[in-house]
Design an enzyme around this catalytic site. Structure first.
Site, PDB file in Angstrom:
ATOM      1  N   CYS A   1       0.819  -1.209   0.000  1.00 17.80           N
ATOM      2  CA  CYS A   1       0.000   0.000   0.000  1.00 17.80           C
ATOM      3  C   CYS A   1       0.855   1.262   0.000  1.00 17.80           C
ATOM      4  CB  CYS A   1      -0.893   0.036   1.243  1.00 17.80           C
ATOM      5  SG  CYS A   1      -2.333  -1.025   1.132  1.00 17.80           S
TER       6      CYS A   1
ATOM      7  N   ASP B   1      -5.447  -0.224  10.896  1.00 18.08           N
ATOM      8  CA  ASP B   1      -6.202  -0.576   9.691  1.00 18.08           C
ATOM      9  C   ASP B   1      -7.662  -0.118   9.734  1.00 18.08           C
ATOM     10  OD1 ASP B   1      -4.153  -1.665   8.266  1.00 18.08           O
ATOM     11  OD2 ASP B   1      -4.592  -3.745   8.775  1.00 18.08           O
TER      12      ASP B   1
END
Length: 427
Positions: free
Chosen positions: A119, A313
């Site tokens: 990411c 997250d």
């Protein structure tokens, strides 16, 4: 691979049931553990997501036999594994591959790997991993976006202190220590669900792995490890995403397969903010959580912390919820400099956001959101933008859907069953 995008028409009534699937972040260390032995390993409740498929591709490039023996069950045999044939092109695009360092060192006493990708949430060097290996006597060489490790059996120390609470560095050290017959103590260890799952699996293989103190893991390995059978837990992050999605849309949703011990902090945060939640325990830590529409909402501060704190997250999806909260909400992620990048998309949609620095932002609510054309920089930011699209007025498009597919299985199909107006199209 052909580019795809999601088209969302917001403000539909969200209602119904949705279930979490197998845990993405637990899948990687458990799959990696299967490479420690020449015996068969069977892993169930495997999530059918892009990151898992890429990890399996890397296994197969090394000659590892992988066969699907059920819809979500795989058998792995690494007897013919050849690390020299690894597909480093795939590794360079996939962050989770970093935990292969510990497996290769344990099995072959050497490891060579491209710098793993992943990411776009800021710099994510693997220095914590490498420094920890060095502390144990591993030789480390870095060159041209590649790292080479070797271990000649001479331990420098039997205690290692991680530079930060790193989930994957803790996994890497446990995997490496599984082959060492002298006990290894890992301090500043991460104890979140991926590493709790890995400890269960290593113990099935003949290793003695346990939590021995506050953020401390003790591992006593064996020279030969057995095969194992293990079903992954359900994904706490996916369940948490759905719970926050239901809250943000003021929906009436039952979220099933919730691993309560790993979401208790999040549920407390939501209750304190004014979200009506009903938790029905199902045994063995599992629960169903019903989210009902709220009358008033006020979130003051959300800071990501190591387990058992608020997981990084889930910070992205909380940012969307914060746009519907009264007054100011501070979001703080001390670790990832790019975690809050998705907020640029929310600003385009009408959110009132002030950035203090790359790690902190203040969101001022309540603000209505309006549909926009957006890109998805990272997995969790992509999930946040989907939720923003569901509460926004008008049409929202989200491109780079692959980032979302890395962690959420058939997301649009599952949300349609809740009443969302969402579809996937080719770009």
């Amino acid at each position: 691979m052909e580019e795809e995008k999601l088209i969302i028409f917001g403000q539909n009534k969200i209602k119904g049931e949705i279930s979490a699937t197998g845990a993405k972040n637990a899948a990687f260390p458990v799959l990696a553990a299967a490479l420690l032995t020449t015996e068969d390993c069977i892993i169930g409740n495997v999530p059918l997501i892009e990151d898992v498929f890429r990890f399996i591709e890397i296994f197969q490039s090394m000659g590892v036999e992988v066969s699907w023996i059920g819809e979500r069950k795989i058998k792995i045999n690494a007897k013919k594994m050849n690390p020299g044939k690894i597909n480093n092109e795939t590794v360079s695009k996939f962050r989770g591959a970093v935990i292969l360092l510990g497996t290769m060192l344990a099995r072959f006493k050497k490891a060579s790997l491209a710098q793993p990708g992943g990411c776009l949430i800021g710099p994510r060097p693997i220095d914590t991993h490498l420094n920890a290996f060095k502390e144990l006597g591993v030789s480390v060489k870095k060159s041209n976006n590649k790292v080479d490790l070797s271990f000649k059996g001479q331990m420098k120390s039997n205690t290692v202190i991680l530079d930060e609470f790193s989930v994957t560095a803790t996994s890497n050290l446990m995997l490496f220590a599984s082959s060492l017959t002298k006990p290894i103590l890992i301090r500043t260890a991460d104890l979140d669900y991926p590493n709790q799952e890995l400890m269960k699996v290593l113990n099935k293989m003949g290793v003695k792995a346990k939590v021995s103190g506050p953020h401390e893991i003790r591992v006593e390995g064996k020279s030969k490890l057995k095969g194992f059978k293990h079903d992954l837990i359900f994904d706490p992050i996916e369940a948490g995403t759905f719970i926050i999605l239901a809250a943000a849309t003021r929906g009436d949703v039952l979220v099933k397969n919730v691993e309560y011990p790993f979401l208790s902090f999040i549920l407390k945060t939501l209750r304190d903010a004014g979200i009506p939640l009903e938790v029905k325990m199902k045994g063995q830590g599992k629960a169903d959580v019903r989210v009902r529409p709220w009358k008033s909402l006020k979130i003051k501060k959300v800071q990501s912390l190591p387990y058992p704190g608020f997981p990084s997250d889930l910070l992205s999806v909380m940012g969307v919820l914060a746009t519907q909260s009264e007054g100011q909400t501070l979001l703080h992620d001390p670790l990832y400099e790019g975690r809050l990048r998705y907020l640029e998309g929310l600003i385009k949609m009408g959110a009132d956001v002030f950035f203090s620095d790359p790690h902190r932002a203040t969101i001022i609510g309540v603000t209505p959101l309006y549909g926009e054309d957006l890109g998805s920089f990272d997995l969790r930011g992509g999930a946040a933008l989907i939720i923003a699209g569901l509460i926004a007025e008008g049409r929202t498009t989200i491109s780079n859907v692959y980032q979302i597919d890395r962690g959420y299985e058939k997301i649009e199909e599952r949300l349609k069953k809740l009443g969302a107006d969402i579809k996937r199209v080719k770009q």
